[in-house]
Design a protein around this motif. Structure first.
Motif, short mmCIF file in Angstrom:
data_model
loop_
_atom_site.label_atom_id
_atom_site.label_comp_id
_atom_site.label_asym_id
_atom_site.label_seq_id
_atom_site.Cartn_x
_atom_site.Cartn_y
_atom_site.Cartn_z
N UNK A 53 10.64 49.62 156.36
CA UNK A 53 10.59 50.41 155.12
C UNK A 53 11.44 49.76 154.02
N UNK A 54 12.59 49.22 154.42
CA UNK A 54 13.44 48.53 153.43
C UNK A 54 12.74 47.31 152.87
N UNK A 55 11.96 46.61 153.69
CA UNK A 55 11.20 45.46 153.17
C UNK A 55 10.17 45.92 152.15
N UNK A 56 9.49 47.03 152.45
CA UNK A 56 8.48 47.52 151.53
C UNK A 56 9.12 47.91 150.20
N UNK A 57 10.34 48.45 150.26
CA UNK A 57 11.03 48.85 149.02
C UNK A 57 11.55 47.66 148.24
N UNK A 58 12.19 46.71 148.92
CA UNK A 58 12.92 45.65 148.24
C UNK A 58 12.48 44.23 148.61
N UNK A 59 11.46 44.11 149.44
CA UNK A 59 10.91 42.79 149.79
C UNK A 59 11.99 41.86 150.35
N UNK A 60 12.70 42.33 151.37
CA UNK A 60 13.82 41.57 151.92
C UNK A 60 13.44 40.76 153.17
N UNK A 61 12.27 41.04 153.73
CA UNK A 61 11.89 40.38 154.98
C UNK A 61 11.46 38.95 154.77
N UNK A 62 11.75 38.10 155.75
CA UNK A 62 11.37 36.70 155.66
C UNK A 62 12.10 35.87 156.70
N UNK A 63 12.19 34.59 156.41
CA UNK A 63 12.82 33.67 157.35
C UNK A 63 14.31 33.96 157.52
N UNK A 64 14.95 34.39 156.44
CA UNK A 64 16.39 34.66 156.50
C UNK A 64 16.68 35.84 157.43
N UNK A 65 15.90 36.90 157.33
CA UNK A 65 16.12 38.06 158.20
C UNK A 65 15.79 37.72 159.66
N UNK A 66 14.84 36.81 159.87
CA UNK A 66 14.52 36.38 161.23
C UNK A 66 15.70 35.67 161.86
N UNK A 67 16.29 34.72 161.12
CA UNK A 67 17.47 34.02 161.63
C UNK A 67 18.63 34.98 161.84
N UNK A 68 18.80 35.93 160.91
CA UNK A 68 19.87 36.91 161.05
C UNK A 68 19.66 37.79 162.27
N UNK A 69 18.41 38.12 162.56
CA UNK A 69 18.09 38.93 163.75
C UNK A 69 18.44 38.18 165.02
#
Length: 253
Positions: A53-69
């Motif tokens: 839901x946060x990605x849908x609001x602010x478009x934060x998902x991507x390669x950076x969040x994958x590495x952070x995960x």
């Protein structure tokens, strides 16, 4: 004759009922541990939904969040088990980041038909619950031998994805990876459940680590089911659409 068939019917009914209630091999301590594991898993799935839901609001998902995960999971695994609150926080953080990482796929599915999300989640929950329950009621260690086969399959899947990223992917290879990966992670639900039970029987009651294992299985199954539904719903046979999904999955993988 009637008595014979009546006794056979009663025997079959008793076998079926006993099979469904076959938890006598799991001690009360392990049963309590499993309840804690699945409760933690439910909390992680809610956190994952928040991340999407946060990605849908602010478009934060991507390669950076994958590495952070991945980093959060590694940090969790390296944290001592007695730091329980910290490890639970890291699990929830990893779940939120995982949800943000698959956010582009969630957003794509919503743009096509929002009901696909609910259908894919319900299908994943049913399949996960059925295979996990089957592992619980089966004989102890009955399916652990599958771990070697699943590891080999996972290795094949890894090398296929690596080759596709180097030499270019195709719709047929992507389809094979999709269905083969779905089969693998469904198998991992069975193996991981029995492995958790066995480790709990020998005193390993680390419910955070066990919940993490099941969480990764659940998300992997959900993503593949959702991609299958999106591809079939939107444009079946459209090669360009399959190739766009390839790049999307490569991003979050």
């Amino acid at each position: 004759m009637d008595a014979f068939f009546g006794s056979q019917s009663t025997s079959r009914s008793r076998w079926s009922y006993d099979s469904l209630k076959n938890f006598h091999q799991i001690s009360p301590v392990v049963q309590a541990h499993l309840k804690q594991v699945y409760l933690t898993l439910c909390c992680a799935l809610i956190a994952c939904g928040i991340g999407s839901y946060l990605h849908i609001l602010w478009n934060i998902g991507g390669l950076l969040t994958t590495f952070a995960c991945v980093g959060s999971m590694a940090w969790l695994m390296s944290t001592p088990s007695y730091q329980e609150q910290k490890r639970v926080s890291l699990l929830m953080a990893a779940a939120v980041l995982q949800g943000a990482s698959i956010g582009p796929l969630i957003e794509l599915a919503i743009d096509i038909d929002s009901s696909l999300i609910v259908t894919a989640f319900v299908g994943t929950a049913i399949s996960f619950g059925c295979f996990s329950a089957a592992a619980m009621v089966a004989k102890r260690r009955e399916y652990l031998y599958l771990a070697g086969l699943l590891s080999s399959g996972l290795s094949i899947l890894f090398w296929l994805q690596l080759a596709s990223s180097i030499f270019g992917g195709s719709a047929s290879v992507f389809t094979f990876e999709l269905y083969f990966g779905l089969l693998l992670f469904v198998g991992y639900v069975v193996v991981d459940t029995q492995n958790i039970i066995e480790r709990a029987h020998v005193g390993d009651l680390d419910y955070v680590k066990h919940a993490l294992e099941l969480f990764t299985d659940f998300v992997s199954i959900f993503v593949r089911i959702l991609i299958i539904m999106v591809s079939l719903f939107s444009c079946l046979g459209d090669k360009s659409f399959f190739l766009s999904l390839i790049f999307l999955v490569e991003d979050w993988n």
